[in-house]
Design a protein around this motif. Structure first.
Motif, PDB file in Angstrom:
ATOM      1  N   SER A 117      -6.857   5.627   0.587  1.00  0.00           N
ATOM      2  CA  SER A 117      -8.268   5.353   0.295  1.00  0.00           C
ATOM      3  C   SER A 117      -8.490   4.962  -1.166  1.00  0.00           C
ATOM      4  O   SER A 117      -9.545   4.435  -1.500  1.00  0.00           O
ATOM      5  N   VAL A 118      -7.521   5.228  -2.043  1.00  0.00           N
ATOM      6  CA  VAL A 118      -7.604   4.865  -3.457  1.00  0.00           C
ATOM      7  C   VAL A 118      -6.248   4.296  -3.873  1.00  0.00           C
ATOM      8  O   VAL A 118      -5.211   4.897  -3.595  1.00  0.00           O
ATOM      9  N   ILE A 119      -6.271   3.136  -4.520  1.00  0.00           N
ATOM     10  CA  ILE A 119      -5.060   2.502  -5.054  1.00  0.00           C
ATOM     11  C   ILE A 119      -5.366   2.070  -6.480  1.00  0.00           C
ATOM     12  O   ILE A 119      -6.398   1.461  -6.746  1.00  0.00           O
ATOM     13  N   ALA A 164      -1.709   6.188  -5.489  1.00  0.00           N
ATOM     14  CA  ALA A 164      -2.457   6.060  -4.233  1.00  0.00           C
ATOM     15  C   ALA A 164      -2.731   7.446  -3.690  1.00  0.00           C
ATOM     16  O   ALA A 164      -1.973   8.400  -3.926  1.00  0.00           O
ATOM     17  N   PHE A 165      -3.838   7.550  -2.930  1.00  0.00           N
ATOM     18  CA  PHE A 165      -4.213   8.823  -2.308  1.00  0.00           C
ATOM     19  C   PHE A 165      -4.311   8.621  -0.802  1.00  0.00           C
ATOM     20  O   PHE A 165      -5.015   7.734  -0.324  1.00  0.00           O
ATOM     21  N   TYR A 166      -3.567   9.471  -0.059  1.00  0.00           N
ATOM     22  CA  TYR A 166      -3.579   9.449   1.403  1.00  0.00           C
ATOM     23  C   TYR A 166      -4.466  10.587   1.907  1.00  0.00           C
ATOM     24  O   TYR A 166      -4.088  11.761   1.796  1.00  0.00           O
ATOM     25  N   PRO A 167      -5.649  10.312   2.438  1.00  0.00           N
ATOM     26  CA  PRO A 167      -6.481  11.402   2.977  1.00  0.00           C
ATOM     27  C   PRO A 167      -5.831  12.043   4.197  1.00  0.00           C
ATOM     28  O   PRO A 167      -5.199  11.365   5.019  1.00  0.00           O
ATOM     29  N   ILE A 223      -0.527  -7.925  -5.283  1.00  0.00           N
ATOM     30  CA  ILE A 223      -1.764  -7.391  -4.723  1.00  0.00           C
ATOM     31  C   ILE A 223      -1.405  -6.234  -3.796  1.00  0.00           C
ATOM     32  O   ILE A 223      -0.685  -6.426  -2.802  1.00  0.00           O
ATOM     33  N   PHE A 224      -1.886  -5.038  -4.123  1.00  0.00           N
ATOM     34  CA  PHE A 224      -1.608  -3.849  -3.320  1.00  0.00           C
ATOM     35  C   PHE A 224      -2.810  -3.562  -2.427  1.00  0.00           C
ATOM     36  O   PHE A 224      -3.957  -3.500  -2.903  1.00  0.00           O
ATOM     37  N   THR A 225      -2.539  -3.384  -1.143  1.00  0.00           N
ATOM     38  CA  THR A 225      -3.580  -3.050  -0.166  1.00  0.00           C
ATOM     39  C   THR A 225      -3.067  -1.957   0.752  1.00  0.00           C
ATOM     40  O   THR A 225      -1.863  -1.692   0.815  1.00  0.00           O
ATOM     41  N   ALA A 226      -3.995  -1.344   1.463  1.00  0.00           N
ATOM     42  CA  ALA A 226      -3.638  -0.324   2.445  1.00  0.00           C
ATOM     43  C   ALA A 226      -3.550  -0.948   3.836  1.00  0.00           C
ATOM     44  O   ALA A 226      -4.283  -1.891   4.154  1.00  0.00           O
ATOM     45  N   HIS A 227      -2.656  -0.421   4.634  1.00  0.00           N
ATOM     46  CA  HIS A 227      -2.560  -0.871   6.031  1.00  0.00           C
ATOM     47  C   HIS A 227      -3.852  -0.532   6.757  1.00  0.00           C
ATOM     48  O   HIS A 227      -4.522   0.452   6.446  1.00  0.00           O
ATOM     49  N   ILE A 287     -11.594  10.189  -5.383  1.00  0.00           N
ATOM     50  CA  ILE A 287     -12.618   9.169  -5.183  1.00  0.00           C
ATOM     51  C   ILE A 287     -12.299   7.915  -5.987  1.00  0.00           C
ATOM     52  O   ILE A 287     -12.446   6.790  -5.510  1.00  0.00           O
ATOM     53  N   THR A 288     -11.861   8.068  -7.219  1.00  0.00           N
ATOM     54  CA  THR A 288     -11.521   6.921  -8.056  1.00  0.00           C
ATOM     55  C   THR A 288     -10.477   7.346  -9.071  1.00  0.00           C
ATOM     56  O   THR A 288     -10.276   8.550  -9.314  1.00  0.00           O
ATOM     57  N   ALA A 289      -9.814   6.353  -9.666  1.00  0.00           N
ATOM     58  CA  ALA A 289      -8.738   6.615 -10.620  1.00  0.00           C
ATOM     59  C   ALA A 289      -8.835   5.628 -11.772  1.00  0.00           C
ATOM     60  O   ALA A 289      -9.347   4.509 -11.626  1.00  0.00           O
ATOM     61  N   ALA A 290      -8.351   6.042 -12.937  1.00  0.00           N
ATOM     62  CA  ALA A 290      -8.294   5.189 -14.126  1.00  0.00           C
ATOM     63  C   ALA A 290      -7.122   5.667 -14.976  1.00  0.00           C
ATOM     64  O   ALA A 290      -6.570   6.750 -14.762  1.00  0.00           O
TER      65      ALA A 290
END
Length: 928
Positions: free
Chosen positions: A87-89, A100-103, A47-51, A138-141
C-alpha cells in the motif's frame, strides 16, 4: 464539446451510445474510497508498482516494457494469502534504498527495506519488521537526501540548500507516518548490523531519545466510542531547517464493543434467556452512531524536530492548530517548499545595532512551506462530484528573541474547476525557475466525443494538465496544457488513483485500478531569447530541456524521461541538436569553474547515444533509421575509445604494462586497431573527392564490409549534404576526439613495442605476444607514422571555435565548417606511407581457401560476442549484465575477468564499470 456539463447522470448500465462518452459519479468514487495502488519513480528510471491482487512488488525499466519482481520478505513468502499488495512504496533519492509496506488481512502488516546492488534490477531485503493492526504505514519520506542541482540559463550549475533535518550519523533515515498518528524514524548507524527505531506521537507533545524506553502514548479506545485512524498523511521538509511538518486526515471507526452491541440488539427478541445476567443501563453500551464512520473535517498538523547532539538522536513533537474544512472527502494532500533566495553578499551579518532600539516587530520567515489539499463533495449520489483545491501557507513567527517561536497558518488560495474534476496534483518547484513555486494539476473532463471528424480513433482526450502558481493558485500562462489521453473503451472511467513524477519532472506515471499510463507534463513556452538561440543568432540561453538534462548529469541521474520526449515524432531534429549543443556548452562552462557539478563530454555523448538509438527504433523510414543508427554507433565508439584509453593509462607504470593482464590489453589493442582500420578505409574511399561534390552528382554508395564491428551503416544521401558527413570521420576533426585517438594509438604502439621486446617466459605470454604482433603487423597501418600525422593535425583542429565543434559533437558527424580541414587530413593520409592500402583492404585470412572458410556456419567464438567493456570474448562463465542504454553485454566483475586474488591495476579499472557501461548506461541482469 469537451468539458460539457452533465446535469443528470444516466442510470448505471443504461447509457445510450450517441457517439459520446460520459463519466458518472461512481467513476470518481474510487478516489474517495482510499484505495491503495502506489507508484514510485526512481532516479535510475525504474517505476515501482504493486501487483493488482498479490503481495508482490514490481519494477519496470522505463522506457522499455521489461519488468522484474522485487524479492518479497520472508514473512510474506511464508504466508502469501495473509497479506495484501503493498500500500506504500518509496524509493530513496540516492536510489540505494527501497521501502514498501504490506498490509495484513487479519494480522500484522510487514514493513520492508531493500538495498540495491550494482544492477538497477538487483535488490536484496535488508530488514523487515511487523506493524500491528491499526498502526499500518500511511506515507513515507527520506531525511538527509542529497542537495539538488539546478541549472541557470547560461549553463552554470549550483546546489540548493539541504532540504530537511541533518542526519550526519545515519544512512538511510526513513520517516514513516502510521494509522495510529505516530511518526517512526528508522535509521542505520555506521557499522551497525541492524536498523534502529525512534517513535513519537503526533497528537500530543512528546520527546524521545536513543536508549530511552518508549512510553505508551497511543490511547487504546474503550467503551462504545469510535476509534480514530489516520487515512491520509503528508510529510513536509523545509530548506535549511531541522524541523519537519506532518499533516494528517483521520476517520472515525466503530470499536469492537459497539459492533458487538449492535449484534446483540439485532438478536434481542425482548425475552432474555437469563434475566439475572442482563446488563444494567449503565453497563450496556449505547446504540452505535453510524456517523462514527465519517471522515473528520479537520487536518491535523504537527511539527517534529529530528536532532543530533553529537552522541544521540532525539525526536521532539509539537502539535499545531488544526485546519478546519467543511468538505467530507479529502482526496490528496501534499507539502511544497520553494528554495530560499540566495543571500545578498552586500548585507553584512555583523552590522552594528541601532542606537534607538525599537520594539522588534513580529517577523515571518520568507521561505514558507505550503500545504496543498484537494477535496470532493458529493451533494447526492446522482451527479458528478464537485471538486476544489485549497492552499495554505505555514510559516514561523518570531515575536521576539525571548519568546518561543510560533507558527502562522493561513489560507492563501482556493480554486474550483467546474465542470472539470481534479484527479490529482504534483507539487514542487519548476526545474526551469526554482524560485517560482507551482503545482501541476491533473483535470478530468466529464464528457467528450468518441471520434474526431467522423473517423474512429483508438485514444481520445479525457482531460488536461495545467500549471498553477502558488500561493494563490492562479493560472500560469507560461506553460502549455497537454491533453490526457485514454483508450476509447475506457474513456470517462478508470481514473488514476495515484501518480508519480519522473526524476526530471518531465513525465508522469498514473496508476488506475486496471492500467498504468505515462503522460507528458506541461512544458514552458519558448521565449524570444530561446528562439534567437535556436535560429543561430548567437549562443543564446539554454533551452528548458538542456537545463533539465544538465541538472540530471550533474546529479548523476538518469535522463530517460528527457530522452523519451526527445524521441517522440513531434520533437523536430533541430530541437534535439539544440538540446545537445546546450549540454555541451554547459559542460564547458562547469568544467572551467572546476566545481563539483562538472561532468565529462563522454556523459553527454552517452545521452546522445540513448536518444539517437531510441529515435532509430521508433521511425519507420529505412533511410532515417539507417542514418540514426550510424549516429548512435559512432557515439558508442567515441565512448569506447575513451574507456580503452583509460585502461591503458591505469595499467601502465614506469617499467611498462601489467603482465598479469596481458591478454586483456591485447583484446583492447585488437579493438583499437580494428577501429583505426575502419576509419582509414573510410578516408581512402573519399580520397578522390578533393572538393565538395554536389549532392545530385553523387550516385555511388559505399558497400558495407562483412565482419566489421565498427562499420557504420551508410548514410542515405537524402539525409546528408556531403559524403564528408560520415560519422566515423568526426574523430579526425574534433579536438577532443582526435586527442583521445592520438593517445590511444600511442598506447597501443608502446604496448606493441614493449611486448615485442620482452622475452616470453611462458606459453600464455608467447601466445599473447604472437596474437598482438599478427594484429598490428597485418593491419596495414604504421601506428607511429599515424600518430605523427594526427599530432600535426591536432594543432589546427584545436584552433576551431566552439561554435563549430559543439554542433558537430551534438550531431555525431562532421559539419560543413569542418569539411575543408577534413579533406586536407584525408589527402595527407592517402599520400603518406602510414597506410599500406593492399594490406588494409585484403587480409591474409581472406586469401586462405580452407574447410573452415567453406563452412556456412559461423565459428563458435563469433557466436559468443564481445564484452562491451573489456572488448574480450564473452566466455559465459558467469551471469552477465546488459546495458539498458546500448543493449550490449558484459561480464565485468565475473569469473571471466582477472582472478580475484590478483590485485592488479586492471581490476581497479574494471571496478569503475561495475555500476555503469562505457556509454554511461545502467546495468540490468542478463535474464531481463
Amino acid at each position: 464539446m469537451l468539458g460539457a456539463d452533465v446535469n443528470n447522470s444516466p442510470v448505471k448500465g443504461k447509457a445510450k451510445d450517441d457517439g459520446r462518452w460520459r463519466s458518472n459519479w461512481w467513476d470518481f468514487h474510487p478516489l474517495v474510497e482510499n484505495l491503495q495502488r502506489p507508484v514510485a519513480w526512481s532516479t535510475s528510471s525504474v517505476i515501482f508498482t504493486a501487483h493488482s491482487s498479490q503481495p508482490l512488488l514490481l519494477g519496470r525499466l522505463f522506457p522499455s516494457s521489461k519488468q522484474f519482481v522485487v524479492p518479497s520478505p520472508e514473512p510474506v513468502l511464508r504466508s502469501l494469502p495473509s497479506f495484501e499488495p503493498p500500500s506504500v512504496i518509496s524509493v530513496a533519492p540516492n536510489d540505494q534504498w527501497l521501502f514498501a509496506f504490506y498490509p495484513g488481512l487479519e494480522g500484522d502488516g510487514i514493513a520492508c527495506l531493500w538495498k540495491r546492488g550494482y544492477q538497477v534490477d538487483s535488490w536484496s531485503v535488508n530488514e523487515c519488521w511487523p506493524m500491528g493492526p491499526g498502526a499500518g504505514v500511511i506515507t513515507a519520506a527520506w531525511a538527509g537526501a542529497e542537495r539538488e542541482w539546478i541549472t541557470s540559463s547560461d549553463g552554470s550549475c549550483s546546489r540548493l540548500p539541504l532540504c530537511g533535518p541533518l542526519t550526519p550519523v545515519s544512512s538511510p533515515t526513513l520517516l514513516l507516518v502510521t494509522q495510529s498518528h505516530e511518526l517512526h524514524v528508522c535509521y542505520a548507524r555506521p557499522y551497525s548490523p541492524s536498523l534502529s527505531f525512534l517513535c513519537c506521537s503526533l497528537l500530543q507533545p512528546y520527546f524521545i531519545t536513543e536508549g530511552q524506553s518508549r512510553a505508551a502514548f497511543h490511547d487504546v479506545p474503550s467503551g462504545p466510542k469510535s476509534s480514530r485512524l489516520c487515512i491520509k498523511a503528508a510529510i513536509g521538509l523545509m530548506y535549511a531547517d531541522p524541523s519537519l511538518l506532518v499533516a494528517m486526515r483521520s476517520r472515525r471507526y466503530p470499536t469492537t464493543d459497539s459492533l458487538a452491541a449492535v449484534a446483540r440488539d439485532d438478536n434481542d427478541l425482548g425475552l432474555p434467556l437469563d434475566a439475572s445476567r442482563e446488563a444494567t443501563s449503565e453497563e450496556r453500551p449505547p446504540p452505535l452512531d453510524w456517523g462514527a464512520l465519517a471522515e473528520e473535517q479537520t487536518i491535523e498538523l504537527c511539527e517534529v524536530k529530528l536532532r543530533f547532539d553529537g552522541s544521540a538522536i532525539s525526536l521532539i513533537s509539537y502539535p499545531l492548530t488544526p485546519i478546519y474544512h467543511s468538505s467530507l472527502h479529502l482526496t490528496n494532500l501534499a507539502f511544497t517548499c520553494t528554495p530560499p533566495p540566495k543571500p545578498d553578499p552586500s548585507a553584512s551579518p555583523k552590522s552594528s545595532p541601532r542606537k534607538d532600539k525599537q520594539p522588534a516587530r513580529p517577523t515571518t520567515d520568507t521561505a514558507a512551506i505550503s500545504l496543498l489539499v484537494s477535496f470532493f463533495d458529493y451533494d447526492d449520489y446522482n451527479s458528478i462530484p464537485k471538486s476544489e483545491m485549497t492552499s495554505y501557507s505555514i510559516s514561523r513567527i518570531s515575536p521576539s528573541p525571548t519568546v518561543k517561536t510560533s507558527w502562522s497558518i493561513r489560507q492563501t488560495g482556493e480554486r474550483s474547476f467546474l465542470p472539470r474534476v481534479i484527479l490529482s496534483f504534483a507539487s514542487g518547484w519548476s526545474p526551469y525557475d526554482p524560485r517560482k513555486s507551482s503545482v501541476i494539476v491533473m483535470l478530468a473532463d466529464i464528457a467528450g466525443l468518441k471520434s474526431r471528424g467522423g473517423s474512429k480513433v483508438k485514444e481520445v482526450p479525457v482531460g488536461c494538465f495545467t500549471v498553477l502558481l502558488l500561493p494563490d493558485l492562479s493560472d500560469d500562462e507560461g506553460w502549455d496544457r497537454p491533453r490526457i489521453m485514454s483508450p476509447v473503451s475506457r474513456a470517462g472511467m478508470d481514473w488514476p488513483v495515484s501518480i508519480a513524477m519522473s526524476v526530471n519532472r518531465t513525465l508522469l506515471c498514473a496508476i488506475s485500478m486496471t492500467r498504468v499510463s505515462i503522460h507528458s507534463l506541461p512544458r514552458p513556452y519558448a521565449s524570444k531569447a530561446d528562439l534567437t538561440g535556436m535560429h543561430g543568432a548567437g549562443p543564446g540561453p539554454l533551452s528548458p530541456l538542456a537545463m533539465t538534462s544538465t541538472s540530471a548529469l550533474a546529479a548523476r541521474k538518469s535522463i530517460a524521461d528527457v530522452a523519451h520526449i526527445l524521441c517522440t515524432s513531434s520533437t523536430p531534429t533541430e530541437s534535439v541538436i539544440e538540446t545537445f549543443s546546450g549540454l555541451l556548452l554547459a559542460q564547458e562552462v562547469n568544467a572551467r569553474t572546476g566545481g563539483a557539478a562538472s561532468f565529462t563530454c563522454m556523459e553527454v555523448i552517452g545521452a546522445e547515444l540513448e536518444v539517437y538509438k531510441a529515435r532509430a527504433a521508433s521511425t519507420t523510414d529505412e533511410n532515417v533509421k539507417e542514418h540514426l543508427t550510424s549516429l548512435w554507433k559512432n557515439a558508442h565508439n567515441i565512448c569506447s575509445v575513451a574507456s580503452t584509453l583509460s585502461a591503458f593509462e591505469d595499467c601502465k607504470d614506469e617499467e611498462g604494462y601489467d603482465l598479469d593482464v596481458v591478454w586483456q590489453l591485447v583484446s583492447l589493442s585488437e579493438w583499437a586497431v580494428t577501429f583505426l582500420e575502419h576509419i582509414m578505409k573510410e578516408c581512402l574511399l573519399l580520397s578522390d573527392m578533393t572538393d565538395i561534390i554536389p549532392k545530385e552528382d553523387i550516385q555511388m554508395k559505399p558497400e558495407p564490409m562483412d565482419d566489421n564491428p565498427f562499420l557504420l551503416e551508410s548514410v542515405s544521401l537524402v539525409d546528408t549534404k556531403s559524403p564528408f558527413d560520415n560519422p566515423a570521420l568526426l574523430h579526425l576533426v574534433h579536438p577532443l576526439l582526435l586527442a583521445n585517438l592520438i593517445d590511444m594509438i600511442s598506447h597501443v604502439n608502446q604496448f606493441y613495442q614493449w611486448l615485442n621486446s620482452l622475452t616470453a617466459k611462458g606459453e600464455s605470454a608467447q601466445m599473447a605476444r604472437d596474437a598482438l604482433l599478427d594484429v598490428v603487423d597485418y593491419s596495414g597501418l604504421n601506428l607511429e607514422a599515424l600518430e605523427g600525422i594526427f599530432k600535426s593535425v591536432l594543432r589546427e583542429v584545436s584552433a576551431m571555435p566552439g561554435e563549430q565543434t559543439r554542433p558537430s559533437l551534438a550531431r555525431c558527424h562532421p559539419v560543413p565548417a569542418q569539411h575543408y580541414k577534413l579533406q586536407t587530413v584525408i589527402q595527407t593520409l592517402s599520400l603518406s606511407t602510414a597506410i599500406n592500402k593492399p594490406r588494409l583492404f585484403i587480409k591474409p585470412s581472406d586469401l586462405v581457401d580452407g574447410f573452415t572458410n567453406l563452412s556456412i556456419t559461423t565459428p563458435s567464438w563469433k557466436e559468443q560476442g564481445r564484452d562491451v567493456v573489456t572488448k574480450g570474448q564473452l566466455l559465459r562463465r558467469s551471469t552477465g549484465v546488459t546495458c539498458l542504454r546500448c543493449g550490449q553485454e558484459s561480464e565485468v566483475g565475473g569469473e571471466a575477468g582477472v582472478p580475484v586474488h590478483i590485485l592488479s591495476m586492471w581490476r581497479s579499472w574494471e571496478s569503475t564499470w561495475m555500476t555503469r557501461c562505457v556509454c554511461g548506461g545502467s546495468w540490468v541482469g542478463g535474464s531481463i
